[in-house]
Design a protein around this motif. Structure first.
Motif, mmCIF file in Angstrom:
data_model
loop_
_atom_site.group_PDB
_atom_site.id
_atom_site.type_symbol
_atom_site.label_atom_id
_atom_site.label_comp_id
_atom_site.label_asym_id
_atom_site.label_seq_id
_atom_site.Cartn_x
_atom_site.Cartn_y
_atom_site.Cartn_z
ATOM 1 N N GLU A 255 -12.249 -5.396 -10.973
ATOM 2 C CA GLU A 255 -11.200 -5.342 -11.739
ATOM 3 C C GLU A 255 -10.254 -4.066 -11.630
ATOM 4 O O GLU A 255 -9.323 -3.797 -12.346
ATOM 5 N N VAL A 256 -10.156 -3.607 -10.412
ATOM 6 C CA VAL A 256 -9.293 -2.535 -10.112
ATOM 7 C C VAL A 256 -8.404 -2.993 -8.889
ATOM 8 O O VAL A 256 -8.714 -3.314 -7.807
ATOM 9 N N ARG A 257 -6.931 -2.995 -9.125
ATOM 10 C CA ARG A 257 -6.317 -3.337 -7.973
ATOM 11 C C ARG A 257 -6.126 -2.126 -6.866
ATOM 12 O O ARG A 257 -5.836 -1.185 -7.269
ATOM 13 N N ILE A 258 -6.346 -2.533 -5.634
ATOM 14 C CA ILE A 258 -6.584 -1.540 -4.632
ATOM 15 C C ILE A 258 -5.263 -1.562 -3.434
ATOM 16 O O ILE A 258 -4.992 -0.846 -2.839
ATOM 17 N N LEU A 259 -4.812 -3.200 -3.461
ATOM 18 C CA LEU A 259 -3.920 -3.412 -2.249
ATOM 19 C C LEU A 259 -3.108 -4.520 -2.725
ATOM 20 O O LEU A 259 -3.529 -5.381 -3.722
ATOM 21 N N TYR A 260 -1.990 -4.113 -2.613
ATOM 22 C CA TYR A 260 -0.871 -5.299 -2.840
ATOM 23 C C TYR A 260 -0.696 -6.069 -1.691
ATOM 24 O O TYR A 260 -0.430 -7.421 -2.030
ATOM 25 N N GLU B 66 -5.390 1.945 -7.924
ATOM 26 C CA GLU B 66 -5.048 1.769 -9.329
ATOM 27 C C GLU B 66 -3.872 1.595 -9.980
ATOM 28 O O GLU B 66 -3.632 0.952 -11.042
ATOM 29 N N ASP B 67 -2.828 1.931 -9.230
ATOM 30 C CA ASP B 67 -1.331 1.930 -9.693
ATOM 31 C C ASP B 67 -0.431 1.733 -8.532
ATOM 32 O O ASP B 67 -0.864 1.960 -7.443
ATOM 33 N N THR B 68 0.802 1.741 -8.487
ATOM 34 C CA THR B 68 1.808 1.796 -7.533
ATOM 35 C C THR B 68 1.991 3.228 -7.195
ATOM 36 O O THR B 68 2.807 3.442 -5.883
ATOM 37 N N LEU B 69 1.782 3.991 -7.975
ATOM 38 C CA LEU B 69 2.260 5.507 -7.761
ATOM 39 C C LEU B 69 0.972 6.121 -6.921
ATOM 40 O O LEU B 69 0.143 6.528 -7.568
ATOM 41 N N ASN B 70 1.192 6.564 -5.805
ATOM 42 C CA ASN B 70 0.188 6.806 -4.881
ATOM 43 C C ASN B 70 0.614 8.170 -4.186
ATOM 44 O O ASN B 70 1.930 8.157 -3.932
ATOM 45 N N SER B 71 -0.322 8.771 -3.299
ATOM 46 C CA SER B 71 0.074 9.818 -2.500
ATOM 47 C C SER B 71 -0.814 9.942 -1.002
ATOM 48 O O SER B 71 -1.769 8.950 -1.194
ATOM 49 N N THR C 289 7.260 10.882 -0.337
ATOM 50 C CA THR C 289 6.136 10.021 -0.216
ATOM 51 C C THR C 289 4.960 10.630 -1.151
ATOM 52 O O THR C 289 3.967 9.951 -1.228
ATOM 53 N N ASN C 290 5.306 11.358 -2.100
ATOM 54 C CA ASN C 290 4.350 11.936 -2.845
ATOM 55 C C ASN C 290 4.561 11.468 -4.338
ATOM 56 O O ASN C 290 5.736 11.315 -4.902
ATOM 57 N N ASN C 291 3.541 10.850 -4.659
ATOM 58 C CA ASN C 291 3.165 10.137 -6.172
ATOM 59 C C ASN C 291 4.174 9.210 -6.455
ATOM 60 O O ASN C 291 5.163 9.047 -7.340
ATOM 61 N N THR C 292 4.537 8.214 -5.341
ATOM 62 C CA THR C 292 5.208 7.055 -5.302
ATOM 63 C C THR C 292 4.743 5.852 -4.857
ATOM 64 O O THR C 292 3.651 5.938 -4.280
ATOM 65 N N ASP C 293 5.484 4.772 -4.461
ATOM 66 C CA ASP C 293 5.022 3.582 -4.100
ATOM 67 C C ASP C 293 5.158 3.607 -2.524
ATOM 68 O O ASP C 293 6.331 3.471 -2.043
ATOM 69 N N ILE C 294 4.117 3.801 -1.658
ATOM 70 C CA ILE C 294 4.017 4.017 -0.425
ATOM 71 C C ILE C 294 3.581 2.805 0.408
ATOM 72 O O ILE C 294 2.685 2.138 0.056
ATOM 73 N N VAL C 295 3.867 2.838 1.671
ATOM 74 C CA VAL C 295 3.485 1.394 2.502
ATOM 75 C C VAL C 295 3.164 2.234 3.794
ATOM 76 O O VAL C 295 3.776 3.217 4.284
ATOM 77 N N LEU C 296 2.150 1.887 4.558
ATOM 78 C CA LEU C 296 1.401 2.343 5.892
ATOM 79 C C LEU C 296 1.836 1.302 6.881
ATOM 80 O O LEU C 296 1.783 0.045 6.569
ATOM 81 N N SER C 297 2.385 1.639 8.268
ATOM 82 C CA SER C 297 2.312 0.927 9.121
ATOM 83 C C SER C 297 1.046 1.478 10.245
ATOM 84 O O SER C 297 1.173 2.723 10.499
ATOM 85 N N ILE C 298 0.336 0.387 10.306
ATOM 86 C CA ILE C 298 -1.143 1.055 11.229
ATOM 87 C C ILE C 298 -1.000 0.039 12.427
ATOM 88 O O ILE C 298 -0.766 -1.277 12.547
#
Length: 843
Positions: A439-444, A622-627, A762-771
């Motif tokens: 019940e926790v969103r981990i990935l959009y 948990e939220d869109t704001l990540n680091s 990219t601190n405390n915001t909505d970030i995206v990774l290219s892997i």
């Protein structure tokens, strides 16, 4: 009725033995002895008597104990009467007592055996019951792939809007037509509001690629559920950047036909009597496209045909290649720019090559007679007639004794605490959205962006190839091969792609979903007084596509502890390069190796290269704001470790040694590309409230194989420069590559380097990774006729996200030595696996 006492009435075994001995006694109760001098009483057919003299008369042999003949006869008669009486008595005992007992015992044994067999015979296994986890909803979800009906409605809309030709117009190079369609993800913020019940349904959108005579348009169509349906142009490209699709390929074949006809004498003499197009085909997708003086240049190479008119034999490539220069939509404006034969050239046209061949001014190659007949032995993967020992014994199999533990509502999948939406982009491949665990969103969003393939060889037709496979539609997945791609018990889901020729959606049963058994522990512990463990079961979502000579299997694995594995596998038939060890060319092969690879078989060398797989990963912990953080191990003094968190002056005295090892956490506060260091490290995406709780990213395979700046493909493949790039999410930067860039090198439209802006926080915001993961490819003789699996993967794992192991709510094995606790996993009833014919679909 009482039974007689058979114990007292029947003779004992000793009595029976005594009776038998009595019957053998002489009348004088003396044991019979073998006569030494007299004959045996048993006649021999030959007329001889044992121990006596032969006689054929009635007179018995001597040896009668001194009695007269009459006395002896009388004695024999009395003995015979006595023996007859005893036989009669034994017969009566047998009839009265032994026979009924025998019948009773036999009948009892039979009845008892039947009863016993019935009582103790194992129950017959029933066939495992089949359950369907599918729930079909007539209304597609936000991220569901486009349906065939939606695709047809979109084309009708574009026809009405006069954007594409109508259906009555023949499809050709001068047509304007739909080349591709896919679901386009709506705005993330609006989508999350809908999921949080803060807004209405955001609608479904489509990305449509339209190829015309003067331009290529990428359209955004939608919302599809709102009339009138809007059509917007997202970008426009020159027509010369079009893919070599079925329409373009047909036009190129028409153009090359007269060239190959003129080269017929060379082809027949060089390649065992082969002619074009009966025995030979041309490959126009050689990974080399560049702007020419008046348009675009395309390299081509010659190879033998495969099975029938459709499959290509790219293993047996021939040393005839060239470059076509074209501009516009008229064949009259196209021309052969270069021709090469056995790496000799360039020749400006076929006539010039023919003249050099006739004058013997160039080196030649002559394949031996009958070579073409041996091709199939090397390219078709059918098993040998003589099989390995025990190969006829079926190997172990897994089966499901109960109903599936997952449910599928259209393309929304739920399994053991997981919930996510599955989608597919026919150009790019599988994607998952809105992923929750416990019940926790981990990935959009996590989606395959592209596959970059590089290879080279010591031949003009195959050297220095760079190609983005999205230009060949990675996500047009094939129907599964049952029992090979996934177990027969898997649930199959459809994918649909737009068929340019049929002008309709083509649907295949290509995605398989099933619960797998890793056949090893997810965790275990055996202590002195207890033993505990849990099997590693996981949910698999898998699909396989075919791109040229390669097959790619894409899969996501969801584990019970909150881990997601992303795996991609490469298979397929090898692409070869012509190998001529007898050539006098100074760059020709020597022995079994040259500067670019190894000799694989007669006239075939391997092509060396690499595969790079790029993924977009939008973690929302948990939220869109990540680091984003990098955690690595450092070595140094104990005081250095302590000072990394707190300012202290002296090292405390409780460390037994001043030299120590400690973790170092660095926050990456701006958009940046990162390279996996040659030391232990992990990357961490943390929630907004803490820098040590989130999801860690681990790469199994690192491939820094960036294309050199001087290469025409450097810009389009810039994502390969880093293992991971941290970016701020931008709705206008939906993808990290542009498929058409493979056709317009070096003028790339999308460049990950240019998307990376160090001034963006990219601190405390909505970030995206290219892997980026991948592997090097060095073909071996063991890869004939089909290449063995090669894999690349990365993992997302919870890091201080949960209070204890998230799988503790599952029944597991836990036994205490004193027997007070004997917990077991879920019980099951045995059943046999359902059988179905192993058939696959061919389009």
């Amino acid at each position: 009725m009482s039974l007689p006492n058979f114990g007292s009435m029947l003779p004992s075994p000793g009595d029976l033995l005594s009776s038998a001995a009595d019957r053998l006694k002489s009348p004088n109760d003396d044991p019979p002895s073998k006569p030494k001098d007299g004959p045996s009483t048993k006649e021999d057919p030959t007329g001889s008597c044992e121990g006596g003299q032969s006689t054929k008369e009635d007179t018995p042999c001597s040896g009668n104990g001194g009695k007269s003949t009459e006395e002896y006869k009388t004695l024999l008669e009395e003995n015979a009467k006595l023996l007859k009486n005893r036989k009669e008595e034994a017969k009566q005992i047998f009839i009265k007592y032994i026979l009924p007992l025998f019948v009773g015992v036999t009948a009892g044994a039979v009845i008892g055996g039947v009863v016993g067999a019935t009582a103790f015979k194992p129950a017959k296994c029933t066939t495992c019951q089949s359950y369907s986890p599918l729930v079909l909803n007539p209304v597609p979800g936000i991220f569901d792939p486009l349906t065939p009906k939606e695709m047809e409605q979109i084309e009708e809309l574009l026809i009405e809007s006069e954007i594409v030709d109508n259906r009555t117009s023949p499809l050709g190079f001068n047509s304007t037509y739909v080349a591709s369609m896919s679901m386009y993800p709506p705005d993330k913020n609006e989508t999350l509001k809908y999921y949080q019940n803060q807004s209405s349904f955001v609608g479904r959108f489509a990305e449509v690629h339209v190829v015309g005579t003067t331009e290529i348009r990428i359209l955004l169509v939608g919302p599809l559920n709102v009339e009138p349906v809007a059509v917007q142009t997202m970008s426009s490209l020159p027509a010369d950047s079009r893919h070599i699709d079925v329409v373009m390929n047909k036009e190129l074949e028409i153009f090359i036909q007269p060239v190959m006809t003129e080269l017929k004498p060379i082809l027949e003499e060089s390649f065992d009597g082969a002619t074009y197009p009966r025995d030979l085909a041309v490959n126009f997708k050689t990974g080399f496209n560049r702007p020419g003086p008046t348009g675009r240049e395309i390299r081509f190479s010659l190879h033998f045909r495969g099975l029938g008119e459709v499959d290509k034999d790219l293993f047996h490539v021939l040393p005839v290649s060239g470059v076509i220069s074209y501009s516009g939509s008229s064949l009259e404006d196209w021309q052969i720019r270069e021709l090469f034969y056995l790496n000799q050239g360039p020749f400006t046209n076929a006539s010039e090559l023919l003249a050099a061949y006739a004058e013997n001014s160039i080196n030649k190659v002559h394949l031996p007679e009958g070579y073409r007949k041996s091709l199939n032995e090397r390219v078709f993967p059918r098993s040998l007639a003589e099989k390995r020992e025990n190969s006829e014994v079926p190997p172990p199999r897994s089966y499901s004794p109960g109903r599936p533990r997952y449910t599928i509502n259209n393309y929304n999948i739920t399994w053991m605490g997981w919930n996510f939406a599955l989608s597919n982009n026919p150009m790019r491949g599988l994607a998952i959205y809105n992923v929750h665990f416990s019940e926790v969103r981990i990935l959009y969003e996590m989606a395959l962006q592209d596959i970059l393939v590089r290879h080279t060889a010591d031949t003009h037709g195959e050297n220095n190839a760079v190609n983005l496979l999205s230009s060949s539609n990675i996500g047009e997945y094939e129907a599964v091969i049952p029992g090979v791609d996934c177990p027969e018990r898997a649930t199959l889901l459809n994918t649909t792609y737009w068929n340019t020729v049929l002008r309709a959606g083509t649907t295949t049963r290509s995605i398989c979903v099933f619960e797998g058994d890793g056949e090893m522990p997810l965790w275990r512990r055996r202590a002195n007084r207890y033993a505990a463990g849990l099997r590693d079961n996981y949910l698999v979502v898998r699909a396989t596509s075919r791109v040229g000579n390669l097959d790619f299997t894409m899969e996501y694995r969801f584990h019970l502890d909150g881990t997601i594995d992303t795996n991609i596998h490469s298979f397929g038939s090898l692409q070869g390069a012509f190998w001529d060890s007898n050539s006098s060319n100074i760059f020709a092969a020597s022995d079994k190796r040259n500067a670019f690879g190894y000799n694989l078989t007669d006239y075939v060398g391997g092509i060396s290269g690499s595969h790079s797989f790029n993924f977009k990963v939008d973690l929302d912990v948990e939220d869109t704001l990540n680091s984003f953080h990098e955690i690595s191990w450092k070595q140094g003094q104990a005081v250095s470790a302590l000072r990394s968190l707190k300012d202290i002056k002296e090292s405390p005295n409780y460390f037994v040694s001043n030299a120590t090892l400690y973790p170092s956490l660095e926050t990456i506060g701006e958009e940046r590309g990162l390279v996996k260091a040659g030391k232990p490290q992990v990357w961490l995406v943390s929630s907004k409230d803490t820098s040590y709780s989130g999801y860690q990213v681990t790469l199994d395979t690192s491939l820094i194989d960036f294309v050199q700046d001087k290469d025409p493909g450097a810009d389009m493949s810039s994502f390969t420069k880093h293992d991971l790039t941290v970016l701020l999410r931008n709705e206008q930067e939906q993808y990290f590559t542009m498929p058409y860039d493979a056709n317009t090198m070096p003028n790339s439209l999308v460049n990950l380097d240019k998307l990376t802006n160090p001034s963006e926080s990219t601190n405390n915001t909505d970030i995206v990774l290219s892997i980026n993961v991948g592997f090097m490819d060095m073909p071996r003789t063991e890869d004939i006729p089909v290449q063995r699996r090669q894999s690349a993967s990365f993992h997302l794992q919870p890091f201080n996200m949960f209070h204890g192991s998230p799988d503790q709510d599952l029944p597991s094995f836990f036994h205490v030595a004193d027997g007070s606790i004997k917990d077991m996993p879920a019980d099951f009833d045995s059943c046999t696996e359902p059988r179905a014919p192993l058939e696959t679909d061919f389009l």
